[in-house]
Design a protein around this motif. Structure first.
Motif, mmCIF file in Angstrom:
data_model
loop_
_atom_site.group_PDB
_atom_site.id
_atom_site.type_symbol
_atom_site.label_atom_id
_atom_site.label_comp_id
_atom_site.label_asym_id
_atom_site.label_seq_id
_atom_site.Cartn_x
_atom_site.Cartn_y
_atom_site.Cartn_z
ATOM 1 N N ARG A 24 -18.700 44.704 43.580
ATOM 2 C CA ARG A 24 -17.736 44.008 42.425
ATOM 3 C C ARG A 24 -18.218 42.739 42.446
ATOM 4 O O ARG A 24 -18.247 42.010 41.291
ATOM 5 C CB ARG A 24 -16.277 43.945 42.972
ATOM 6 N N ARG A 25 -18.468 41.960 43.539
ATOM 7 C CA ARG A 25 -19.065 40.541 43.625
ATOM 8 C C ARG A 25 -20.178 40.120 42.810
ATOM 9 O O ARG A 25 -20.424 39.450 42.111
ATOM 10 C CB ARG A 25 -18.987 40.232 44.907
ATOM 11 N N PHE A 26 -21.326 41.242 43.085
ATOM 12 C CA PHE A 26 -22.560 41.173 42.442
ATOM 13 C C PHE A 26 -22.422 41.056 40.844
ATOM 14 O O PHE A 26 -22.904 40.315 40.147
ATOM 15 C CB PHE A 26 -23.334 42.194 42.822
ATOM 16 N N VAL A 27 -21.691 41.944 40.301
ATOM 17 C CA VAL A 27 -21.527 42.272 38.972
ATOM 18 C C VAL A 27 -20.621 40.660 38.344
ATOM 19 O O VAL A 27 -21.076 40.291 37.340
ATOM 20 C CB VAL A 27 -20.440 43.574 38.668
ATOM 21 N N ALA A 28 -19.696 40.458 39.368
ATOM 22 C CA ALA A 28 -18.923 39.160 38.760
ATOM 23 C C ALA A 28 -19.910 37.957 38.647
ATOM 24 O O ALA A 28 -19.749 37.056 37.973
ATOM 25 C CB ALA A 28 -17.852 38.812 39.756
ATOM 26 N N GLU A 29 -20.848 37.793 39.735
ATOM 27 C CA GLU A 29 -22.055 37.019 39.486
ATOM 28 C C GLU A 29 -22.972 37.180 38.743
ATOM 29 O O GLU A 29 -24.259 36.592 38.672
ATOM 30 C CB GLU A 29 -22.527 36.620 41.037
ATOM 31 N N GLY A 30 -23.151 38.181 37.805
ATOM 32 C CA GLY A 30 -24.101 38.247 36.712
ATOM 33 C C GLY A 30 -25.075 39.703 36.861
ATOM 34 O O GLY A 30 -25.997 39.400 35.953
ATOM 35 N N ALA A 31 -25.227 40.069 38.090
ATOM 36 C CA ALA A 31 -26.057 41.158 38.207
ATOM 37 C C ALA A 31 -25.762 42.448 37.527
ATOM 38 O O ALA A 31 -24.603 42.686 37.213
ATOM 39 C CB ALA A 31 -26.219 41.418 39.955
ATOM 40 N N LYS A 32 -26.929 43.016 37.491
ATOM 41 C CA LYS A 32 -26.594 44.370 36.840
ATOM 42 C C LYS A 32 -26.858 45.286 38.251
ATOM 43 O O LYS A 32 -27.649 45.108 38.830
ATOM 44 C CB LYS A 32 -27.870 44.857 35.796
ATOM 45 N N VAL A 33 -25.740 46.345 38.294
ATOM 46 C CA VAL A 33 -25.954 46.812 39.620
ATOM 47 C C VAL A 33 -25.737 48.211 39.592
ATOM 48 O O VAL A 33 -25.142 49.014 39.060
ATOM 49 C CB VAL A 33 -24.464 46.443 40.504
ATOM 50 N N VAL A 34 -26.783 49.161 40.347
ATOM 51 C CA VAL A 34 -26.519 50.365 40.607
ATOM 52 C C VAL A 34 -25.826 50.782 41.947
ATOM 53 O O VAL A 34 -26.272 50.349 43.038
ATOM 54 C CB VAL A 34 -28.010 51.049 40.701
ATOM 55 N N LEU A 35 -24.750 51.402 41.761
ATOM 56 C CA LEU A 35 -24.016 51.885 42.886
ATOM 57 C C LEU A 35 -24.349 53.148 43.268
ATOM 58 O O LEU A 35 -24.301 54.154 42.396
ATOM 59 C CB LEU A 35 -22.402 51.680 42.675
ATOM 60 N N THR A 36 -24.607 53.466 44.726
ATOM 61 C CA THR A 36 -24.885 54.656 44.925
ATOM 62 C C THR A 36 -24.005 55.161 46.071
ATOM 63 O O THR A 36 -23.823 54.492 46.955
ATOM 64 C CB THR A 36 -26.367 55.048 45.250
ATOM 65 N N ASP A 37 -23.730 56.614 46.131
ATOM 66 C CA ASP A 37 -22.901 56.816 47.108
ATOM 67 C C ASP A 37 -22.880 58.456 47.287
ATOM 68 O O ASP A 37 -23.291 58.945 46.231
ATOM 69 C CB ASP A 37 -21.329 56.581 47.147
ATOM 70 N N LEU A 38 -22.315 59.143 48.090
ATOM 71 C CA LEU A 38 -21.830 60.389 48.372
ATOM 72 C C LEU A 38 -20.707 60.840 47.554
ATOM 73 O O LEU A 38 -20.657 61.740 46.906
ATOM 74 C CB LEU A 38 -21.908 61.010 49.645
ATOM 75 N N ASN A 39 -19.916 59.654 47.482
ATOM 76 C CA ASN A 39 -18.461 60.156 46.913
ATOM 77 C C ASN A 39 -18.565 59.912 45.435
ATOM 78 O O ASN A 39 -18.595 58.496 44.839
ATOM 79 C CB ASN A 39 -17.488 58.966 47.692
ATOM 80 N N GLU A 40 -18.891 60.780 44.635
ATOM 81 C CA GLU A 40 -19.123 60.706 42.947
ATOM 82 C C GLU A 40 -17.855 60.368 42.460
ATOM 83 O O GLU A 40 -17.904 59.277 41.733
ATOM 84 C CB GLU A 40 -19.388 62.014 42.688
ATOM 85 N N GLU A 41 -16.677 60.961 42.886
ATOM 86 C CA GLU A 41 -15.491 60.573 42.011
ATOM 87 C C GLU A 41 -15.087 58.932 42.184
ATOM 88 O O GLU A 41 -14.930 58.303 41.100
ATOM 89 C CB GLU A 41 -14.378 61.128 42.654
ATOM 90 N N ARG A 42 -15.106 58.424 43.184
ATOM 91 C CA ARG A 42 -14.829 56.988 43.589
ATOM 92 C C ARG A 42 -15.751 56.010 43.129
ATOM 93 O O ARG A 42 -15.663 54.926 42.450
ATOM 94 C CB ARG A 42 -14.459 56.709 45.216
ATOM 95 N N GLY A 43 -16.949 56.469 43.241
ATOM 96 C CA GLY A 43 -18.257 55.610 42.482
ATOM 97 C C GLY A 43 -18.134 55.627 41.334
ATOM 98 O O GLY A 43 -18.340 54.520 40.678
ATOM 99 N N GLN A 44 -17.835 56.743 40.560
ATOM 100 C CA GLN A 44 -18.012 56.831 39.172
ATOM 101 C C GLN A 44 -16.872 55.925 38.766
ATOM 102 O O GLN A 44 -16.928 55.066 37.783
ATOM 103 C CB GLN A 44 -17.815 58.089 38.522
ATOM 104 N N ALA A 45 -15.511 56.010 39.038
ATOM 105 C CA ALA A 45 -14.442 55.290 39.035
ATOM 106 C C ALA A 45 -14.673 53.838 39.085
ATOM 107 O O ALA A 45 -14.253 52.865 38.136
ATOM 108 C CB ALA A 45 -13.237 55.558 39.665
#
Ligand SMILES: NC(=O)c1ccc[n+]([C@@H]2O[C@H](COP(=O)([O-])OP(=O)(O)OC[C@H]3O[C@@H](n4cnc5c(N)ncnc54)[C@H](O)[C@@H]3O)[C@@H](O)[C@H]2O)c1
Length: 248
Positions: A24-45
């Motif tokens: 959340r902080r990285f996107v707010a500071e202008g980065a393009k961010v790839v979020l990865t995790d096992l938890n697909e539902e929360r990650g996608q949301a």
């Protein structure tokens, strides 16, 4: 202007806790961010909420093959990767060494330690293409000292390993303008911590000189600093954020 304008970041374990806060902080500071995790539902949301500058990829950090796919998709979506936050981690069981199951030991090492090797091995060539980058490996105060209440020796061992690998890679790839640092949080209010303690932190706040646990976002401030050009001459170091816990 954001502190991460023009940066492309991969953050593992970003579907909850500190990884989510960093994303959340990285996107707010202008980065393009790839979020990865096992938890697909929360990650996608979370990625959907963050908009076009965020992409979620389901990813098991213990799989070298999946790391390759993550890099490929990240480069396709946003270009060469310039920031890697190796954040995903697990505690494993709270057991003494003589009672510790060998497979459980290996699992903790795979998620906390081997994943950081796979991540750095995969992403460094992309950073070299980009002309440099910043890697932040999330260790723990358990990578500085063996604190009372550390869950098991694999957690402590893997977090010490993260700190050591950080220094090794920082020395090796400094000439490529790649900075590598480790972050060592103390007690942070995340689902991991909630699972390990009761509501008041299991009385652990009494151990902390600042007499409180930290919000994940306070750690994001440090990770943001290490990922950004504000820390352009800082590499190969451990950065403790623990309210004074390990100063005692
Ligand atoms: N919470 C604390 O007090 C604390 C203190 C020191 C260090 N840490 C470290 O900080 C990091 C983040 O911790 P947190 O408290 O936010 O944890 P958390 O459990 O709240 O979140 C960790 C995330 O990692 C993901 N994950 C677990 N195994 C994975 C795998 N194999 N592949 C991909 N994703 C996986 C989980 O699904 C989860 O979303 C961890 O490395 C942890 O060891 C936490």
């Amino acid at each position: 202007m954001g502190k991460l304008d023009g940066k492309v970041a991969i953050i593992t374990g970003a579907a909850q806790g500190m990884g989510e806060a960093h994303a959340r902080r990285f996107v707010a500071e202008g980065a393009k961010v790839v979020l990865t995790d096992l938890n697909e539902e929360r990650g996608q949301a979370i990625a959907k909420e963050l908009g076009d500058n965020a992409l979620f990829i389901r990813h098991d950090v213990t799989s070298p093959a999946e790391w390759k796919q993550v890099l490929q998709q990240a480069e396709q979506a946003f270009g060469t990767v310039t920031v890697l936050v190796n954040n995903a981690g697990i505690l494993g069981p709270l057991v003494e060494t003589t009672e510790f199951d060998e497979d459980e030991y290996l699992k903790v090492c795979a998620v906390n330690q081997h994943s950081q090797f796979y991540g750095m091995k995969t992403v460094i060539p992309s950073m070299q293409k980009a002309g440099g980058g910043a890697i932040v490996n999330i260790s723990s105060t358990a990578g500085m000292v063996s604190i009372v209440g550390a869950p098991n020796l694999a957690y402590v061992g893997s977090k010490f390993a993260s700190r050591g690998m950080t220094k090794h890679v920082a020395v090796q790839y400094g000439p490529d303008n790649i900075r590598v640092n480790s972050v060592h949080p103390g007690y942070i209010k995340t689902p991991m911590m909630a699972a390990a303690t009761d509501a008041d932190g299991g009385g652990i706040t009494a151990q902390v000189p600042l007499r409180r646990m930290s919000d994940p976002d306070e750690v994001s401030s440090l990770v943001l600093f290490l990922a950004s050009d504000d820390s352009s001459y800082i590499s190969g170091m451990e950065h403790v954020i623990d309210g004074g816990l390990t100063a005692q």
